[in-house]
Structures are given as structure tokens and as C-alpha cells.
Write an enzyme that holds these catalytic residues in place. Sequence first.
Site, mmCIF file in Angstrom:
data_model
loop_
_atom_site.group_PDB
_atom_site.id
_atom_site.type_symbol
_atom_site.label_atom_id
_atom_site.label_comp_id
_atom_site.label_asym_id
_atom_site.label_seq_id
_atom_site.Cartn_x
_atom_site.Cartn_y
_atom_site.Cartn_z
ATOM 1 N N ASP A 184 -0.485 1.140 -2.087
ATOM 2 C CA ASP A 184 -1.187 1.589 -3.186
ATOM 3 C C ASP A 184 -2.464 1.689 -3.313
ATOM 4 O O ASP A 184 -2.675 2.964 -3.891
ATOM 5 C CB ASP A 184 -0.607 0.465 -4.140
ATOM 6 C CG ASP A 184 0.715 0.305 -4.357
ATOM 7 O OD1 ASP A 184 1.577 0.989 -3.719
ATOM 8 O OD2 ASP A 184 1.291 -0.674 -5.376
ATOM 9 N N GLU A 410 4.133 -11.822 1.214
ATOM 10 C CA GLU A 410 4.059 -10.283 1.085
ATOM 11 C C GLU A 410 3.497 -9.570 2.283
ATOM 12 O O GLU A 410 3.772 -8.523 2.686
ATOM 13 C CB GLU A 410 3.444 -10.108 -0.314
ATOM 14 C CG GLU A 410 3.434 -8.737 -0.934
ATOM 15 C CD GLU A 410 3.058 -8.322 -2.068
ATOM 16 O OE1 GLU A 410 2.980 -7.449 -2.770
ATOM 17 O OE2 GLU A 410 2.690 -9.321 -2.871
#
Length: 442
Positions: A184, A410
Site C-alpha cells: 500500500d 502481520e
Amino acid sequence: MSAAAGPGNGGTPVSAGQIAARSTAVLESNWRKTHTVPAAGLYPHQWSWDSSFIAVGLSRVSPRRAGQEMDALFAGQWDDGRLPQIVFDPHRDQDYSPGASFWQSRQIPGAPEWVETAGLVQPPNHAWAVWKIHQADPAESRRRSFLERNYPKLVRWHAYLSGRRNRGGSGLASIVHPWESGTDNSPLWDTVMTRIPADCKTELNRPDLQHADPGERPSQKEYGKYFWMAERYRDHHCDDADAHYPFLMEDPLFNTLLAVSELALADIAAELGLPGTAHRTRAKLITAALEELYVPELGCYSARDITDGSVVHKATINGLIPLLLSGHTHTDDLLATLNGPRFMAGKALLVPSYDATADDHNPALYWRGPAWFNMSWMVAEALERVGRREQSNYLRGNIGRLAAEHDFPEYVDPWTGAAHGTRSFSWTAALALETTYPRSAS
């Protein structure tokens, strides 16, 4: 199963059996009847490329459930062939932004009427995952007509990317938003992002900050730019015909996965008794077109801004993923870059997402330095393909060990293994699970 291998930051060794059991427990807790959410709090819907990585891991213990994962995603396919970035859970709209109420997909021509989705897409690793699911249990796959059902959907998906998303005419698919890259807030997008306004119309609700430290997430200003682009794309009915749309990037990661998936489609076609030559030809064409994104002074590939033709001069993990492809001439250079000071030198445990020699490298900030399990898993897959089995096993060992030791984070610090982001993250668990099994053909 033997103990997980790989030097690191000490601690009690974790056996492969323990990794598998803990990974499976995470995947079970994140299962939502038809699909797996990436993380229960931070990501409460179904994400596109997440589901493909999750399915790869699930196929090791339940090919049937892995198939269900993909079926749920394909149920959100649009008439134009796109597989959406997100298939929304209508009961969790307030828990993620932008949600279904932002996209209002049912009002967009060609979007499915029976489910709400985002209008953006994510990297096309889906055919690769479908082929791996079939390979895990061919008899079950054939009994359920798994390939027959999904081959036409995958063909339509690739046709969308090779057609309407070939915005630069180079044969490479363009992404229209950083979220489509999967990476992102990568430094690859910094220059073009300076041209994007931050004055979006949407009130910026940030439920993500309830589940992750603000220092590990994109800033409010960055989110304003993300929403501005999403609003413009949505307001043009996601038609890919906005002539002056300001974010059009050719990403080496995205297009490598398209080529890898074309090769998977060729294998699927062969299994179905269909000709696969067109898929192999397209994979070769994409691989050849990627050469325009190679930057010799970086020793890796980078992204191109097709609004002005410039190639970004920044070394990121995206630029190493073409190692998965055999049709280029830069394998030795990519390996040298991977093992040099920009990435693995300095005894990195997993592959950093961004050039470690860069002044703005940050090993804790989202895609601007930390190591991600899916990226290191793909690099390990690539290393296996080019005969670097020892280094592939090193990465695979660290994927499983670090995942289990840190509650399936993550992402992590590449050198210390310190955990960042949310925990009980599904693709971390799925790929940790996958590393506990013997290697199979890709």
C-alpha cells in the site's frame, strides 16, 4: 516433522508440528463459514490476494476448504471479469473504512447484485493458488469439478487485466491505486502521490488505528489521498476510461504474478484437455514487457508511471519478485541484489520490503522496511526454482519459526524478528503452515 530451522534471535526451537498446529488454529479462528478474514479486528472482510495465499496454506490440510475460499471470492466477480479487492461482510461495515457504504457497488453497472464489493483489484495470484489447490488433492479437485468451474472465471479475470488495464499499451497491466499493488504505502508510489490531492469528500474514520499502532500505519494525510483516488475511481463507475486519472502505475510484482498465473492457467488447461499455448505466450509477452521496468543501477525491477513514462529509481521487494519467472536475463543480478546490502546482507531473517540502505528505510512502518511473510515466501519459492535450495529453506524455516514465536504477526523487523501490525494474521499462519510440508511442484 522436524524442528523449524534457521538462525535468529534465540528462544526455544519450535517444531514443525507445533507450527502446523498453531497455524491451523489461527486459520480456524478466522474462518467465516465460506471464507477466511485476514485478521478478526483489523480486516473483517474477505481480501482478494489474501485469500489466494490463505488457500495455498489451507490446501495442505483441507483442499476442500481451500476451494471454498476461492469459490467465495469468485462469487464477487464483476461482469467485466475483475476480481474485487474486497468482498464485504455486510454486518461489519463500520469496522473497516472504506467499506461497502463507500463503494455502493450495487449501483455500479456490471458489479454483482448479490454481494457488495470494492471496485479496486489486487495482485492476480489466483490461478497460481487454484493450481496448487488442485495439486494438493487432484482426485478431490476432479470430483468437485474445481478446475472446470474456475478456469473460465480466471480467463475472464486475466482478459480484464490484459485488456482494460493495459492503459500504457505496453502489454503490462496498470494499477490505479496503491491498494491494488498489495504494497500500500511502498516508496514506489511516493512521487506520484505528491500529485494526488488530500481533500477527499469522505470523513476519514480510521478503525484500523484501534488495532494497530499509528506509527505502523499510513498517516491521515496519506489516507486522504487514498480516499480521493478511490472516490474518483468510484464516481467514474470504475470503468477504467478516465483519461486524466492521475495514478496509473505498472508494478513488477503485480505483473509478475499475472505471468505466473498465466503459466498456471496453461497447466490448468492441459489438465482439462484444452490448449494452453495462448497462456504460455501471454506469460512470455508479459515477461518480455517487464524488461522495460528493469533498472541496472538498482539491480532489480521497479515501477513505471505511465502518465509520464518515468521509472521509479527505488529498490523494493516488488522488484525482486520477477525471480519467479524464468524468461528474463537478470537472475544473477537479482540474486546479487537480494543478498547485497539493500536486502538480506546483515543476516536478515526475512526479506525487507524496502532498500535497507535508503535514508527513509523504516523497519517498523508498514511497507517501508519491514519483512512480510507472503513476500519472503514468494522469494523462497523463486529461490527453489533457480536452484538455491539452501537459502530457500533458510527463509522457509524463519517464516514458520517467527510466525509461531510471535503469534502470527502481520509483519516483522527483518533483522530482529520483532513483531509489528496486527496478530493472528491469516496469510502468515497459512504460509507458515505451508512451510511445514515437503516441497511440491509449483
